[in-house]
Write a protein that holds these residues in place. Structure first.
Motif, PDB file in Angstrom:
ATOM      1  N   UNK A  90      29.869  15.373   8.578  1.00  0.00           N
ATOM      2  CA  UNK A  90      30.978  15.700   9.483  1.00  0.00           C
ATOM      3  C   UNK A  90      31.521  17.089   9.176  1.00  0.00           C
ATOM      4  N   UNK A  91      31.494  17.457   7.895  1.00  0.00           N
ATOM      5  CA  UNK A  91      32.065  18.740   7.469  1.00  0.00           C
ATOM      6  C   UNK A  91      31.001  19.753   7.063  1.00  0.00           C
ATOM      7  N   UNK A  92      29.762  19.528   7.508  1.00  0.00           N
ATOM      8  CA  UNK A  92      28.694  20.486   7.250  1.00  0.00           C
ATOM      9  C   UNK A  92      28.228  20.536   5.801  1.00  0.00           C
ATOM     10  N   UNK A  93      28.460  19.460   5.056  1.00  0.00           N
ATOM     11  CA  UNK A  93      28.043  19.389   3.652  1.00  0.00           C
ATOM     12  C   UNK A  93      26.766  18.567   3.560  1.00  0.00           C
ATOM     13  N   UNK A  94      25.762  19.100   2.883  1.00  0.00           N
ATOM     14  CA  UNK A  94      24.536  18.330   2.661  1.00  0.00           C
ATOM     15  C   UNK A  94      24.654  17.675   1.291  1.00  0.00           C
ATOM     16  N   UNK A 150      23.235  14.921  -1.384  1.00  0.00           N
ATOM     17  CA  UNK A 150      22.096  14.099  -1.801  1.00  0.00           C
ATOM     18  C   UNK A 150      22.625  12.789  -2.392  1.00  0.00           C
ATOM     19  N   UNK A 151      21.751  11.808  -2.575  1.00  0.00           N
ATOM     20  CA  UNK A 151      22.161  10.512  -3.103  1.00  0.00           C
ATOM     21  C   UNK A 151      22.816  10.637  -4.476  1.00  0.00           C
ATOM     22  N   UNK A 152      22.242  11.454  -5.348  1.00  0.00           N
ATOM     23  CA  UNK A 152      22.814  11.624  -6.696  1.00  0.00           C
ATOM     24  C   UNK A 152      24.218  12.213  -6.615  1.00  0.00           C
ATOM     25  N   UNK A 153      24.396  13.177  -5.728  1.00  0.00           N
ATOM     26  CA  UNK A 153      25.725  13.770  -5.542  1.00  0.00           C
ATOM     27  C   UNK A 153      26.712  12.763  -4.996  1.00  0.00           C
ATOM     28  N   UNK A 154      26.245  11.929  -4.064  1.00  0.00           N
ATOM     29  CA  UNK A 154      27.110  10.895  -3.489  1.00  0.00           C
ATOM     30  C   UNK A 154      27.551   9.906  -4.568  1.00  0.00           C
ATOM     31  N   UNK A 155      26.615   9.540  -5.445  1.00  0.00           N
ATOM     32  CA  UNK A 155      26.955   8.612  -6.533  1.00  0.00           C
ATOM     33  C   UNK A 155      28.016   9.218  -7.443  1.00  0.00           C
ATOM     34  N   UNK A 156      27.900  10.492  -7.745  1.00  0.00           N
ATOM     35  CA  UNK A 156      28.891  11.169  -8.594  1.00  0.00           C
ATOM     36  C   UNK A 156      30.257  11.189  -7.930  1.00  0.00           C
ATOM     37  N   UNK A 157      30.265  11.496  -6.647  1.00  0.00           N
ATOM     38  CA  UNK A 157      31.521  11.544  -5.900  1.00  0.00           C
ATOM     39  C   UNK A 157      32.181  10.167  -5.886  1.00  0.00           C
ATOM     40  N   UNK A 158      31.385   9.137  -5.648  1.00  0.00           N
ATOM     41  CA  UNK A 158      31.918   7.767  -5.612  1.00  0.00           C
ATOM     42  C   UNK A 158      32.456   7.368  -6.985  1.00  0.00           C
TER      43      UNK A 158
END
Length: 173
Positions: free
Chosen positions: A68-72, A74-82
């Motif tokens: 939605x905000x133009x950010x790509x 990755x799964x590993x990054x998503x896990x860190x964010x979560x």
């Protein structure tokens, strides 16, 4: 659960002030879908059995919010964010030891935690998006000012008054 509701309420209010209508609608749909999926998975009566589907819903949510905000993301990054966002919302697994009521509470908590994480992440992305936009606007304004100064120098628009003209000699360097 009231902690989650308060966080969600505050985050949605902040999102309404920070995001445009399209971004807000997309984020709301993404977060709501992930929350419902997490709630359904959280109702599974076996402890830990819900971890994989809830994680999958949250990872998918973070990746979609990034888009939605133009950010790509990755799964590993998503896990860190979560992991970073969820660190304040822990301790829901033990409740499943209480039959029926515990399963229902677990489902509600899973949905609430997912929603709170979703709005937290969406706001972080929105703030980053806005900072990037403002940076680009400032760069454009600086480029426009430079172009105007060069034009002024080339046209030699000195009107002959006694006022001291600005020195733009360093522009050609």
């Amino acid at each position: 659960m009231s902690d989650y509701k308060e966080v969600i309420k505050d985050k949605k209010l902040e999102a309404g002030n920070l995001m445009n209508d399209d971004q807000l609608a997309k984020c709301s749909g993404i977060i709501h879908t992930a929350s419902v999926a997490s709630g359904v998975a959280g109702a599974v009566p076996i402890s830990i059995a819900d971890a994989i589907p809830i994680s999958a819903a949250q990872i998918t949510m973070v990746i979609a919010l990034g888009k939605v905000f133009g950010q790509k993301i990755e799964e590993a990054g998503a896990k860190s964010i979560i992991a970073a966002a969820a660190s304040t919302f822990v301790g829901r697994s033990l409740i499943k030891l209480i039959p029926f009521v515990g399963w229902e509470v677990s489902a509600v908590v899973a949905a609430g935690v997912t929603e709170a994480i979703g709005w937290t992440v969406a706001l972080d992305f929105a703030k980053s998006y806005r900072q990037e936009y403002m940076s680009q606007q400032n760069a454009k304004e600086a480029a426009d000012a430079y172009a105007q100064a060069r034009y002024y120098k080339k046209e030699n628009k000195y009107d002959g008054s006694n006022e001291e003209a600005e020195d733009f000699s360093d522009l050609d360097e």
